[in-house]
Design a protein around this motif. Structure first.
Motif: not given
Length: 224
Positions: A3-5, A8-14
């Motif tokens: 949850v947060g600002n 999203g794409k970078k998070l999914l890559d990680h």
């Protein structure tokens, strides 16, 4: 759950990199399989180099996806309340026990509800018998109107505490979804809770509190 600002794409890559070696397929079965119901009361006693005697006394209990879970939360509130419980309030107040608490962990399928305490050798039996008598009464007598109104409200307020906090709400909803109870679980829970009557809670206690487990740690006979 995130949850947060953030991007999203970078998070999914990680995440894909972090879990790339995880095998595909169904999730593994929980270790140990389903719990086995007790066939009789179980007593476990051990000597330890301590001065006071310790006790944990409890029963099987429903997990939070079981229809009886709201009823057991009412029992949990009654037993653990620091201002009126016959166990957590009155045992210390009468100096029969110390360190008194209630355990009812949140598991989706099956759980347990237990009292733990410490007592001197002189007071241990009275404390233990009080706990057993309270559990026995809950199986046969419904809570009176005053206790019922207090604890029904406390359970409802506690369940929805901090639900306006997006972190808390996202954590809870992700757990419900991951464990298969669905994101509509809070609505189902509240409907079941508000439909309860004191007799329903008594009947739920009678269904689950069939055989007790009692674990005692005692000082050695010749002293610690």
């Amino acid at each position: 759950c995130f949850v947060g600002n953030f991007d999203g794409k970078k998070l999914l890559d990680h995440l894909e990199k972090a879990f790339k070696d995880a095998p595909s397929g169904a999730p593994p079965d929980p270790p140990g399989g389903d719990a086995t119901p007790l066939a009789s009361d179980t007593l476990v006693t051990e000597e330890r180099p301590i001065r006071a005697k310790s006790l944990t006394f409890g029963f099987p209990a429903p997990g939070y996806d079981d229809p009886d879970h709201p009823a057991f939360l009412v029992l949990d509130s009654y037993l653990r309340s620091g201002d009126r419980s016959p166990i957590t309030f009155w045992l210390p107040e009468r100096r029969l026990a110390t360190g008194v608490g209630i355990l009812y962990p949140r598991y989706p399928r099956r759980s347990s509800i237990a009292v733990y305490l410490g007592a001197t050798t002189q007071n241990w039996k009275a404390a233990r018998d009080t706990v057993a008598a309270v559990f026995s009464r809950l199986e046969t007598e419904p809570l009176d109107e005053a206790e019922w109104n207090v604890h029904l409200r406390r359970v409802q307020n506690a369940f929805f505490n901090e639900q306006s906090n997006p972190l808390v709400r996202a954590r809870d909803l992700s757990r419900y979804e991951a464990q298969g109870v669905g994101t509509d679980y809070p609505q189902r829970f509240e409907s079941r809770l508000l439909a309860l009557k004191p007799e329903d809670v008594r009947d739920a206690a009678a269904r689950w509190m069939t055989h007790a487990v009692e674990v005692a740690l005692t000082p050695p006979a010749d002293g610690p």
